[in-house]
Each structure stands twice: as structure tokens, then as C-alpha cells.
Design a protein around this motif. Structure first.
Motif, short mmCIF file in Angstrom:
data_model
loop_
_atom_site.label_atom_id
_atom_site.label_comp_id
_atom_site.label_asym_id
_atom_site.label_seq_id
_atom_site.Cartn_x
_atom_site.Cartn_y
_atom_site.Cartn_z
N UNK A 1 0.83 -1.20 0.00
CA UNK A 1 0.00 0.00 0.00
C UNK A 1 0.87 1.26 0.00
N UNK A 2 1.89 1.26 0.84
CA UNK A 2 2.75 2.45 0.95
C UNK A 2 3.60 2.62 -0.31
N UNK A 3 3.96 1.53 -0.96
CA UNK A 3 4.67 1.65 -2.23
C UNK A 3 3.83 2.39 -3.26
N UNK A 4 2.51 2.19 -3.23
CA UNK A 4 1.64 2.93 -4.14
C UNK A 4 1.74 4.43 -3.92
N UNK A 5 1.79 4.85 -2.65
CA UNK A 5 1.91 6.28 -2.34
C UNK A 5 3.26 6.82 -2.76
N UNK A 6 4.31 6.03 -2.54
CA UNK A 6 5.66 6.46 -2.94
C UNK A 6 5.74 6.58 -4.47
N UNK A 7 5.19 5.59 -5.20
CA UNK A 7 5.22 5.63 -6.66
C UNK A 7 4.43 6.81 -7.20
N UNK A 8 3.24 7.06 -6.64
CA UNK A 8 2.43 8.19 -7.09
C UNK A 8 3.09 9.52 -6.83
N UNK A 9 3.70 9.65 -5.66
CA UNK A 9 4.42 10.89 -5.33
C UNK A 9 5.58 11.11 -6.30
N UNK A 10 6.29 10.03 -6.59
CA UNK A 10 7.44 10.09 -7.49
C UNK A 10 7.01 10.57 -8.89
N UNK A 11 5.93 9.99 -9.40
CA UNK A 11 5.47 10.38 -10.73
C UNK A 11 4.97 11.82 -10.76
N UNK A 12 4.28 12.23 -9.71
CA UNK A 12 3.79 13.61 -9.65
C UNK A 12 4.96 14.60 -9.67
N UNK A 13 6.01 14.30 -8.91
CA UNK A 13 7.18 15.19 -8.89
C UNK A 13 7.86 15.23 -10.25
N UNK A 14 7.98 14.07 -10.88
CA UNK A 14 8.59 14.02 -12.20
C UNK A 14 7.77 14.79 -13.22
N UNK A 15 6.45 14.67 -13.13
CA UNK A 15 5.57 15.40 -14.06
C UNK A 15 5.78 16.90 -13.98
N UNK A 16 6.18 17.38 -12.80
CA UNK A 16 6.39 18.82 -12.61
C UNK A 16 7.82 19.24 -12.90
N UNK A 17 8.62 18.31 -13.43
CA UNK A 17 9.97 18.67 -13.84
C UNK A 17 11.03 18.50 -12.78
N UNK A 18 10.68 17.95 -11.62
CA UNK A 18 11.70 17.72 -10.60
C UNK A 18 12.64 16.63 -11.07
N UNK A 19 13.91 16.77 -10.73
CA UNK A 19 14.93 15.82 -11.19
C UNK A 19 14.95 14.60 -10.28
#
Length: 388
Positions: A353-371
Motif C-alpha cells: 500500500x505504501x509503495x503505491x503512495x511512494x510511486x504516485x508521489x514520485x510520478x507527480x514530482x517528475x511530471x512537474x519537472x523535478x529531477x
């Protein structure tokens, strides 16, 4: 969007199906002869959660904020002085409530990212030779910054100077997730709520009162009615309440307490610590970002506050996670608004369950151009959890 929402704010938390089923009961007469069976199951079942023998658990139909107010108005006379450190939004709000209710506040300003400063509490108590301070307030877990404080050390400071003040503790985002020891730590009032470690919907204020605090409350003159300890204790003695209780929430609480007992409270604490370690590994080792807590001694086991780089709006990360990936993350509050987002890891959850939150956070940051390297946070958490 197809699929369920991933709820990873630090409260309200996911409500297990088992508890939802327990709540699905018809309304009943709360004055019936058999209603006290439910009352006693809830109140007696809470004692091991608070780790108390002598303390008196109470239930108010409120959030934890109601229990804050109850603690102040029952235990203090009008104009009494309280000592509190402000190191996040919720310690700030409790101090603000004290002022709005007419109490004098001796405030210890503390950087957001640190916990309650034991040395400064000690200094204030040593200086208070006339015992003007009537209550010492501390947040065990400051949800806004992902910071945990050492309640036992605060009690140690009070005892070292033989200060007679009451010790009032906010354990809203710690109880049933992070170790809390009411009797051992000499806590006089513990304030909590239903919507975090107890895995229930919001709406039940859960508190526990020492015999010293109950005796104090018999003699204080601050006005209270709905939150009067005396009314509640007298009604609870026969298994009833001074006004209509929330039957469905009490049924849910009874089931929650059964689930916690089945897992074992110490196992619950270990699970939260283990999951929190994986979340921090994702942030620190995977994403190469910082957490708000400035040192490991302050790390919370129920929420990780992720600092975003200068020039990035954390609110945009939260919005992207929600609108694109159906993931709910906690926002930065007050001083840290826009500077961080929060991943709650409290209550009913496991690694996947927590991996889902980590993966979603990661993709959201990448979508906004974070390295951020794709998969880095997920991999770091996996590595942490797979360690022998």
C-alpha cells in the motif's frame, strides 16, 4: 478515474473493511439495559492502548480538538498559566486555543523540524519557583512537520525540579501507532482522536484522565458543560453517557480495539516504525530530498514530511498526485505551506500500500519537472523492507 483513491494523508486514515462492517448496525436505544456492555467494552479496551491501570478513558462525540478544550477547561482555573512549545501547526493551534479560552500562555518558540525542547521546558520550570505554571502541554507527534517528541523526558524534567503542574499530552497522531505510556510517564491527560491509529472515521474524541487530573477537575472553576469530565465519569460509571453517544462509532471502536489486540500493540508499533523507515529511505536515499525533521531523534513513525527544492511548489505536487494519480497527500501548513508535502503512514496499511503512495508521489514530482529518477524511491523503500 477507475480504481480506488489512495488515501495517504496523515489522518483521516484508511478504515478497514472489518471496521466498516462493524459500523453497519441499526440505531439502538442508548438507555437500554444492555447498552452498558458496549460502553464497558470500549472504555476497558482503551486502557491497554493508553497503557494505564488507574487512568479513566472518556469518549466525546468530537474530534481531538474537543478533547483539547476539555483538558483545559476541566483542569485549569480561569487565567491559569500553561507552558507549551510551538514547533508546528498543531502545537500552535493548541496554544492558540489556550489564549482564546482566557488562559495565560508561556510559549517556547521552537524551530519547525525539531521536537519539544526538553532543556527549555526544564529551564522554564526551574524558573517557576512560585509554581505559577499549572499545566505543561506537549504534542507527542507534530503531524505538520513529521516530528516526534520525548514525553518521558518532559516528565523527567518536571520531576527533577518537583514541579506540581499537570502534564497534558496531545497524542492524536501517535496513539495506537507510536508507543505511549500514560502511567509510566506520569501523564495526567492524554488527548487523541478516532481517525488515525485507531483506524476509524473522524468524529470520536478519545481521551484518558489520571486520578490526579480528575481530582483537580472537581475543584476548578472554568466554565464547561458539554465537555465536563464529572458529568461523563458519573454517567459512564453505570455504562451510559450524559447525552446521546455515537453508537455506530462505538461499535467501530470495539472492533478496532479487537484488531489491535489481535496484532499485538508492540507489533503495531514495530510495523509503523518499519514502514516509516521505508518511506524515509525513499525520500533520503531514492529521491535525494530532505525531510522536515532535522535529525533522526525527531523522526515520526506515522508521517513523513517531504521538503521540495527551492522554486518548486509542494501544493502543485499534491494537486498533480490527486488529479492524475488519484493519490491524496497531506499539505504543508502555515510556515511550511508550499514547502513540503506529507505522506501519512499510519493505521491499517502494509508495504505494498505504501509503495503505491511512494510511486504516485514520485510520478507527480517528475511530471512537474523535478529531477527525480524514475523508480528511485520505490527501489529504496523495497531495499529497506527486504533487508534481513
Amino acid at each position: 478515474m477507475a480504481g480506488r483513491n489512495f488515501l495517504f494523508v496523515p489522518g483521516p486514515t484508511n478504515v478497514p473493511d472489518r471496521i466498516l462492517r462493524a459500523m453497519s448496525v441499526a440505531s439502538q436505544d442508548h438507555r437500554s439495559p444492555d447498552f452498558p456492555v458496549l460502553t464497558r467494552a470500549c472504555l476497558d479496551g482503551l486502557k491497554p492502548i493508553f497503557k494505564t491501570v488507574a487512568g479513566q478513558p472518556l469518549l466525546f462525540p468530537s474530534s481531538g480538538t474537543g478533547c483539547w478544550e476539555a483538558a483545559l477547561t476541566n483542569c485549569l482555573d480561569p487565567g491559569a498559566t500553561v507552558l507549551i512549545a510551538r514547533f508546528g501547526q498543531f502545537s500552535h493551534l493548541w496554544a492558540d486555543m489556550c489564549r482564546r479560552l482566557g488562559f495565560e500562555v508561556e510559549l517556547i518558540e521552537t524551530p519547525w523540524g525539531e521536537g519539544a525542547p526538553v532543556d527549555k521546558y526544564l529551564a522554564a520550570l526551574e524558573a517557576d519557583r512560585g509554581h505559577r505554571i499549572k499545566a505543561v502541554l506537549v504534542c507527542q507527534n507534530e503531524t505538520a512537520t513529521g516530528v516526534r517528541s520525548d514525553v518521558a523526558a518532559i516528565r523527567g524534567a518536571m520531576d527533577s525540579v518537583k514541579h506540581p503542574a499537570l502534564l497534558l499530552v496531545d497524542s492524536v497522531s501517535a496513539l495506537a501507532s507510536i508507543d505511549f505510556r500514560m502511567d509510566e510517564w506520569g501523564v495526567d491527560v492524554c488527548v487523541s482522536g478516532s481517525q488515525k491509529g485507531l483506524m476509524l472515521p473522524a468524529g470520536l474524541g478519545i481521551t484518558c484522565i489520571s486520578q490526579k487530573a480528575l481530582e483537580t477537575a472537581r475543584h476548578t472553576s472554568s466554565r464547561r458543560c458539554y465537555f465536563d469530565y464529572g458529568d461523563m465519569v458519573r454517567s459512564n460509571a453505570s455504562g451510559y453517557f450524559p447525552y446521546t453517544p455515537s453508537l455506530q462509532m462505538m461499535c467501530a471502536l470495539r472492533e478496532s480495539l479487537a484488531m489491535l489486540a489481535e496484532e499485538g500493540l508492540e507489533n503495531v508499533f514495530r510495523r509503523h516504525s518499519y514502514l516509516a523507515g521505508g518511506a524515509r529511505a525513499a525520500v533520503l536515499s531514492g529521491w535525494k530530498l530532505r525531510v522536515c525533521a532535522v535529525a533522526p531523534q525527531w523522526y515520526s513513525d506515522t508521517v513523513t514530511a517531504v521538503m521540495v527544492p527551492e522554486g518548486v511548489d509542494a501544493a502543485a505536487v499534491i494537486a498533480r498526485a490527486y488529479t492524475r494519480y488519484n493519490l491524496s497527500l497531506g499539505a504543508g501548513l502555515s510556515k511550511v505551506a508550499g514547502k513540503l508535502f506529507r505522506i501519512g503512514h499510519v493505521g491499517d496499511l502494509n508495504e505494498l500500500m505504501l509503495l503505491g503512495a511512494i510511486a504516485g508521489s514520485e510520478m507527480a514530482m517528475m511530471d512537474l519537472g523535478m529531477k527525480i529518477e524514475a523508480g528511485s524511491g520505490v527501489a529504496a523503500a523495497q531495499t529497506y523492507w527486504r533487508k534481513p
